[in-house]
Design a protein around this motif. Structure first.
Motif, PDB file in Angstrom:
ATOM      1  N   TRP A 172     -22.012  46.210 -35.368  1.00  0.00           N
ATOM      2  CA  TRP A 172     -20.882  45.273 -35.288  1.00  0.00           C
ATOM      3  C   TRP A 172     -21.206  43.962 -36.001  1.00  0.00           C
ATOM      4  O   TRP A 172     -20.337  43.365 -36.632  1.00  0.00           O
ATOM      5  CB  TRP A 172     -20.495  45.017 -33.836  1.00  0.00           C
ATOM      6  CG  TRP A 172     -19.670  46.139 -33.301  1.00  0.00           C
ATOM      7  CD1 TRP A 172     -20.088  47.159 -32.488  1.00  0.00           C
ATOM      8  CD2 TRP A 172     -18.302  46.412 -33.592  1.00  0.00           C
ATOM      9  NE1 TRP A 172     -19.055  48.023 -32.246  1.00  0.00           N
ATOM     10  CE2 TRP A 172     -17.948  47.584 -32.909  1.00  0.00           C
ATOM     11  CE3 TRP A 172     -17.349  45.765 -34.363  1.00  0.00           C
ATOM     12  CZ2 TRP A 172     -16.673  48.136 -32.980  1.00  0.00           C
ATOM     13  CZ3 TRP A 172     -16.067  46.306 -34.422  1.00  0.00           C
ATOM     14  CH2 TRP A 172     -15.746  47.484 -33.735  1.00  0.00           C
ATOM     15  N   LEU A 173     -22.439  43.502 -35.915  1.00  0.00           N
ATOM     16  CA  LEU A 173     -22.837  42.299 -36.650  1.00  0.00           C
ATOM     17  C   LEU A 173     -22.647  42.510 -38.146  1.00  0.00           C
ATOM     18  O   LEU A 173     -22.141  41.631 -38.853  1.00  0.00           O
ATOM     19  CB  LEU A 173     -24.292  41.944 -36.336  1.00  0.00           C
ATOM     20  CG  LEU A 173     -24.566  41.410 -34.925  1.00  0.00           C
ATOM     21  CD1 LEU A 173     -26.073  41.265 -34.707  1.00  0.00           C
ATOM     22  CD2 LEU A 173     -23.853  40.079 -34.714  1.00  0.00           C
ATOM     23  N   LYS A 174     -23.034  43.699 -38.619  1.00  0.00           N
ATOM     24  CA  LYS A 174     -22.890  44.007 -40.038  1.00  0.00           C
ATOM     25  C   LYS A 174     -21.411  44.054 -40.421  1.00  0.00           C
ATOM     26  O   LYS A 174     -21.005  43.503 -41.449  1.00  0.00           O
ATOM     27  CB  LYS A 174     -23.553  45.355 -40.338  1.00  0.00           C
ATOM     28  CG  LYS A 174     -23.512  45.735 -41.803  1.00  0.00           C
ATOM     29  CD  LYS A 174     -24.239  47.056 -42.037  1.00  0.00           C
ATOM     30  CE  LYS A 174     -24.140  47.432 -43.504  1.00  0.00           C
ATOM     31  NZ  LYS A 174     -24.781  48.730 -43.754  1.00  0.00           N
ATOM     32  N   LYS A 175     -20.602  44.673 -39.559  1.00  0.00           N
ATOM     33  CA  LYS A 175     -19.177  44.767 -39.829  1.00  0.00           C
ATOM     34  C   LYS A 175     -18.534  43.386 -39.882  1.00  0.00           C
ATOM     35  O   LYS A 175     -17.645  43.130 -40.684  1.00  0.00           O
ATOM     36  CB  LYS A 175     -18.501  45.630 -38.748  1.00  0.00           C
ATOM     37  CG  LYS A 175     -17.046  45.882 -39.001  1.00  0.00           C
ATOM     38  CD  LYS A 175     -16.473  46.861 -38.000  1.00  0.00           C
ATOM     39  CE  LYS A 175     -15.032  47.146 -38.323  1.00  0.00           C
ATOM     40  NZ  LYS A 175     -14.494  48.222 -37.536  1.00  0.00           N
ATOM     41  N   LEU A 176     -18.988  42.477 -39.019  1.00  0.00           N
ATOM     42  CA  LEU A 176     -18.445  41.124 -38.970  1.00  0.00           C
ATOM     43  C   LEU A 176     -19.053  40.214 -40.035  1.00  0.00           C
ATOM     44  O   LEU A 176     -18.619  39.078 -40.210  1.00  0.00           O
ATOM     45  CB  LEU A 176     -18.686  40.516 -37.589  1.00  0.00           C
ATOM     46  CG  LEU A 176     -17.938  41.191 -36.427  1.00  0.00           C
ATOM     47  CD1 LEU A 176     -18.442  40.670 -35.098  1.00  0.00           C
ATOM     48  CD2 LEU A 176     -16.436  40.957 -36.563  1.00  0.00           C
ATOM     49  N   GLY A 177     -20.065  40.723 -40.733  1.00  0.00           N
ATOM     50  CA  GLY A 177     -20.696  39.918 -41.784  1.00  0.00           C
ATOM     51  C   GLY A 177     -21.575  38.813 -41.248  1.00  0.00           C
ATOM     52  O   GLY A 177     -21.784  37.779 -41.896  1.00  0.00           O
TER      53      GLY A 177
END
Length: 198
Positions: free
Chosen positions: A192-197
């Motif tokens: 999710w961190l990656k998805k949120l940038g």
């Protein structure tokens, strides 16, 4: 990445509903409890749900319209599968101002279809329904003469999203785990961190 319809509706469910369709959290929970009980009774007795507020024609229109807003997909069932029409029927009970807004909006939808196609919303073709809905789905692009339709559809779409995403099916779609004991908090999952940038 362009957000899909379900993602957009998820964000709408978190936003306040328009004044004509605004309910308290307690009212929404009560309506869902009643809708779930109605679904269970329907399965148990094989007798179709009979709305208390909507006429037969209005209820059929609501059932069609909620599934156009949240159709069944690979992730979960449709708004009807989640009991949204029953939820709406319970929400309308004994609420005069809300009833007027809902009933007037459904009548507007039928009148618009009759004026364009000489058929009501239910008997119009999928392409004809899409044409009317496209004209009222985007407030910034809508013509002034469609203002009543735009106001109704925005509120109806918000109520559909609220009904769906507060149902058991909608909660599963959101991956909401609720009031669950977590022995250790490790932060936001890396995916999710990656998805949120972040």
């Amino acid at each position: 990445m362009k957000p899909n319809r379900r993602t957009i509706l998820r964000s709408l469910a978190a936003a306040p509903m328009a004044a004509g369709f605004a309910w308290t959290e307690a009212e929404a929970h009560q309506a869902h409890h009643q809708a779930q009980a109605a679904q269970a009774e329907t399965k148990k007795t094989a007798v179709a749900f009979r709305p208390k507020f909507f006429t037969r024609h209005e209820y059929a229109t609501v059932t069609l319209l909620v599934d156009l807003i949240i159709p069944k997909d690979e992730r979960s069932g449709s708004a009807t599968d989640a009991g949204v029409p029953q939820f709406m029927d319970f929400m309308m009970t004994d609420q005069d101002s809300r009833q007027t807004a809902m009933r007037g909006g459904l009548a507007w939808l039928d009148r618009e279809c009759v004026s364009r196609f000489e058929k009501d919303f239910l008997t119009s073709t999928p392409q004809q329904r899409a044409q009317v809905l496209d004209d009222i789905s985007w407030p910034d692009k809508a013509k002034p003469e469609h203002a009543h339709g735009v106001a109704f559809f925005n509120s109806f779409r918000d109520l559909t999203a609220s009904g769906f995403f507060t149902s058991k099916m909608g909660m599963a779609d959101l991956e909401y785990i609720g009031n669950t004991f977590v022995p250790e908090f490790t932060g936001c999952p890396p995916a999710w961190l990656k998805k949120l940038g972040v």
